[in-house]
Write a protein that holds these residues in place. Structure first.
Motif, PDB file in Angstrom:
ATOM      1  N   ILE A  58       6.259   2.495   3.865  1.00  0.00           N
ATOM      2  CA  ILE A  58       5.322   2.352   4.880  1.00  0.00           C
ATOM      3  C   ILE A  58       3.490   3.025   3.546  1.00  0.00           C
ATOM      4  O   ILE A  58       4.388   3.136   2.691  1.00  0.00           O
ATOM      5  CB  ILE A  58       5.423   3.812   5.284  1.00  0.00           C
ATOM      6  N   PRO A  59       2.719   2.422   4.242  1.00  0.00           N
ATOM      7  CA  PRO A  59       1.518   2.982   4.127  1.00  0.00           C
ATOM      8  C   PRO A  59       1.385   3.845   3.012  1.00  0.00           C
ATOM      9  O   PRO A  59       1.425   4.942   3.663  1.00  0.00           O
ATOM     10  CB  PRO A  59       0.359   1.743   4.851  1.00  0.00           C
ATOM     11  N   THR A  60       0.677   4.603   1.959  1.00  0.00           N
ATOM     12  CA  THR A  60      -0.427   5.675   1.854  1.00  0.00           C
ATOM     13  C   THR A  60      -1.291   5.985   3.279  1.00  0.00           C
ATOM     14  O   THR A  60      -2.372   4.467   2.967  1.00  0.00           O
ATOM     15  CB  THR A  60      -0.502   5.685   0.048  1.00  0.00           C
ATOM     16  N   SER A  61      -2.107   6.788   3.559  1.00  0.00           N
ATOM     17  CA  SER A  61      -3.329   7.421   3.813  1.00  0.00           C
ATOM     18  C   SER A  61      -4.105   5.960   3.602  1.00  0.00           C
ATOM     19  O   SER A  61      -5.446   5.826   3.604  1.00  0.00           O
ATOM     20  CB  SER A  61      -3.435   8.373   4.250  1.00  0.00           C
ATOM     21  N   TRP A  62      -4.538   5.775   2.071  1.00  0.00           N
ATOM     22  CA  TRP A  62      -5.680   4.643   1.439  1.00  0.00           C
ATOM     23  C   TRP A  62      -4.727   3.861   1.099  1.00  0.00           C
ATOM     24  O   TRP A  62      -6.061   2.976   0.115  1.00  0.00           O
ATOM     25  CB  TRP A  62      -6.285   6.105  -0.004  1.00  0.00           C
ATOM     26  N   SER A  63      -4.172   3.618   1.728  1.00  0.00           N
ATOM     27  CA  SER A  63      -3.683   2.110   1.684  1.00  0.00           C
ATOM     28  C   SER A  63      -3.709   1.058   0.301  1.00  0.00           C
ATOM     29  O   SER A  63      -5.214   0.155  -0.071  1.00  0.00           O
ATOM     30  CB  SER A  63      -5.175   0.842   2.382  1.00  0.00           C
ATOM     31  N   ASP A  64      -2.615   1.721  -0.283  1.00  0.00           N
ATOM     32  CA  ASP A  64      -2.823   1.244  -2.072  1.00  0.00           C
ATOM     33  C   ASP A  64      -2.303   0.050  -1.918  1.00  0.00           C
ATOM     34  O   ASP A  64      -1.930  -0.942  -1.121  1.00  0.00           O
ATOM     35  CB  ASP A  64      -1.575   1.745  -2.205  1.00  0.00           C
ATOM     36  N   ALA A  65      -3.384  -0.511  -2.901  1.00  0.00           N
ATOM     37  CA  ALA A  65      -3.132  -2.271  -2.657  1.00  0.00           C
ATOM     38  C   ALA A  65      -1.993  -2.610  -3.668  1.00  0.00           C
ATOM     39  O   ALA A  65      -1.676  -3.764  -2.939  1.00  0.00           O
ATOM     40  CB  ALA A  65      -4.882  -2.983  -3.792  1.00  0.00           C
ATOM     41  N   THR A  66      -1.222  -2.007  -4.575  1.00  0.00           N
ATOM     42  CA  THR A  66      -0.413  -2.640  -4.936  1.00  0.00           C
ATOM     43  C   THR A  66       1.004  -2.657  -3.880  1.00  0.00           C
ATOM     44  O   THR A  66       1.767  -3.640  -4.067  1.00  0.00           O
ATOM     45  CB  THR A  66      -0.147  -1.707  -6.055  1.00  0.00           C
ATOM     46  N   ILE A  67       0.860  -1.271  -2.659  1.00  0.00           N
ATOM     47  CA  ILE A  67       2.154  -1.034  -2.502  1.00  0.00           C
ATOM     48  C   ILE A  67       1.840  -2.597  -1.874  1.00  0.00           C
ATOM     49  O   ILE A  67       2.898  -3.427  -0.635  1.00  0.00           O
ATOM     50  CB  ILE A  67       1.986  -0.199  -1.608  1.00  0.00           C
ATOM     51  N   GLU A  68       0.469  -2.633  -0.444  1.00  0.00           N
ATOM     52  CA  GLU A  68       0.312  -3.863   0.197  1.00  0.00           C
ATOM     53  C   GLU A  68       1.041  -5.480  -0.670  1.00  0.00           C
ATOM     54  O   GLU A  68       1.636  -5.681   0.487  1.00  0.00           O
ATOM     55  CB  GLU A  68      -1.112  -4.313   0.633  1.00  0.00           C
ATOM     56  N   SER A  69       0.225  -5.236  -1.740  1.00  0.00           N
ATOM     57  CA  SER A  69       1.238  -6.189  -2.589  1.00  0.00           C
ATOM     58  C   SER A  69       2.742  -6.925  -2.527  1.00  0.00           C
ATOM     59  O   SER A  69       3.474  -7.613  -2.454  1.00  0.00           O
ATOM     60  CB  SER A  69       0.572  -6.758  -3.513  1.00  0.00           C
ATOM     61  N   VAL A  70       3.417  -5.542  -2.300  1.00  0.00           N
ATOM     62  CA  VAL A  70       4.615  -5.117  -2.541  1.00  0.00           C
ATOM     63  C   VAL A  70       5.500  -6.304  -1.364  1.00  0.00           C
ATOM     64  O   VAL A  70       6.141  -6.623  -1.337  1.00  0.00           O
ATOM     65  CB  VAL A  70       5.082  -4.125  -3.309  1.00  0.00           C
ATOM     66  N   ASN A  71       4.597  -5.374  -0.063  1.00  0.00           N
ATOM     67  CA  ASN A  71       5.280  -5.476   1.160  1.00  0.00           C
ATOM     68  C   ASN A  71       4.786  -7.271   1.797  1.00  0.00           C
ATOM     69  O   ASN A  71       5.999  -8.017   1.742  1.00  0.00           O
ATOM     70  CB  ASN A  71       3.819  -4.719   2.006  1.00  0.00           C
ATOM     71  N   SER A  72       3.776  -7.885   0.713  1.00  0.00           N
ATOM     72  CA  SER A  72       3.423  -9.005   0.984  1.00  0.00           C
ATOM     73  C   SER A  72       4.908  -9.804   0.519  1.00  0.00           C
ATOM     74  O   SER A  72       5.086 -11.075   0.375  1.00  0.00           O
ATOM     75  CB  SER A  72       1.864  -9.310   0.175  1.00  0.00           C
ATOM     76  N   ALA A  73       4.934  -9.467  -1.191  1.00  0.00           N
ATOM     77  CA  ALA A  73       5.795 -10.749  -1.927  1.00  0.00           C
ATOM     78  C   ALA A  73       7.412 -10.159  -1.013  1.00  0.00           C
ATOM     79  O   ALA A  73       8.215 -11.150  -1.627  1.00  0.00           O
ATOM     80  CB  ALA A  73       6.083  -9.780  -3.564  1.00  0.00           C
ATOM     81  N   ILE A  74       8.005  -9.011  -0.251  1.00  0.00           N
ATOM     82  CA  ILE A  74       9.307  -8.946  -0.112  1.00  0.00           C
ATOM     83  C   ILE A  74       9.859 -10.406   0.753  1.00  0.00           C
ATOM     84  O   ILE A  74      11.164 -10.491   0.274  1.00  0.00           O
ATOM     85  CB  ILE A  74       9.324  -7.778   0.722  1.00  0.00           C
TER      86      ILE A  74
END
Length: 247
Positions: free
Chosen positions: A153-169
């Motif tokens: 799930i995202p953080t409210s600040w849309s962390d770029a690393t979290i988004e990159s992890v999701n893209s890689a999953i």
């Protein structure tokens, strides 16, 4: 055909053992988003609606449900492997082996990585490597384990690393999935519709709307995994050798 009392006792024990073994053991693995939020009972309600709640055994070294979640649904199994503040990196190195060897789950569902990003400051590859260790270790305990990995799930600040992890999953799941131990992705990401309105004020944990969203994304995947596990190797009484019980 006649049965002695001792034979009947053995038959009853065999039936009881087979019934217990036929339950699909499911490990819900994660951090505080698994431990202290309320999507687990919502998933249980889905399992009950699908007629599967009596066929599943949630397993883990931790049990419980936050009081804020209200009264749990009938028969709710509170066992899980959610640990607030823990990172996938540390779980992979220090904990997963003991957990899966003691439980040998048939289904593993996990959402991990938020703390690796926010606390550990780890990069995408380090998190994916931790996923691989968790997967390999679990397969060592049960080569046929069915796996559901959640996009974070995202953080409210849309962390770029979290988004990159999701893209890689998805690519990670495709690379490591096998016919015996398939990996399915449950998309709990912002791209799938998780919004800031689904987060608590801390910007990290889901509120009730977020819990509902996670349950909607995860529940159907778990139901499919349970049915796959049942179709694969779930034993029944007919599979127990009772030939020596006749007299």
């Amino acid at each position: 055909m006649q049965f002695s009392l001792s034979s009947l006792a053995v038959l009853a024990l065999a039936a009881s053992t087979a019934s217990a073994q036929s339950k699909v053991k499911m490990m819900l693995l994660g951090d505080s988003i698994t431990q202290i939020t309320c999507w687990r009972p919502k998933v249980w309600t889905q399992l009950a609606s699908a007629g599967l709640s009596n066929s599943v055994d949630f397993v883990g070294s931790t049990r419980g449900l936050e009081s804020k979640c209200g009264s749990p649904p009938a028969g709710f199994d509170p066992d899980h492997e959610g640990h607030s503040g823990w990172q996938a990196y540390d779980i992979a190195r220090n904990n997963i082996a003991g957990w899966v060897q003691s439980t040998k789950p048939d289904v593993l569902q996990f959402m991990l990585g938020t703390n690796d990003v926010n606390i550990g400051k780890r990069n995408v590859q380090a998190i994916l490597d931790a996923y691989t260790t968790i997967l390999t270790t679990t397969r060592g305990a049960n080569p046929n384990v069915k796996v559901i990995i959640d996009k974070l799930i995202p953080t409210s600040w849309s962390d770029a690393t979290i988004e990159s992890v999701n893209s890689a999953i998805p690519a990670w799941a495709s690379q490591h999935s096998t016919s015996a131990s398939p990996i399915t992705v449950a998309d709990c990401s912002r791209a799938a519709g998780f919004t800031n309105a689904m987060l608590q004020q801390d910007g990290v944990h889901p509120n009730d709307l977020g819990d509902q969203f996670i349950a909607q994304q995860v529940g159907p995947k778990l139901i499919a995994a349970i049915k796959a596990a049942q179709g694969g190797s779930a034993p029944n009484v007919s599979e127990v050798d009772i030939s020596s019980c006749f007299s």
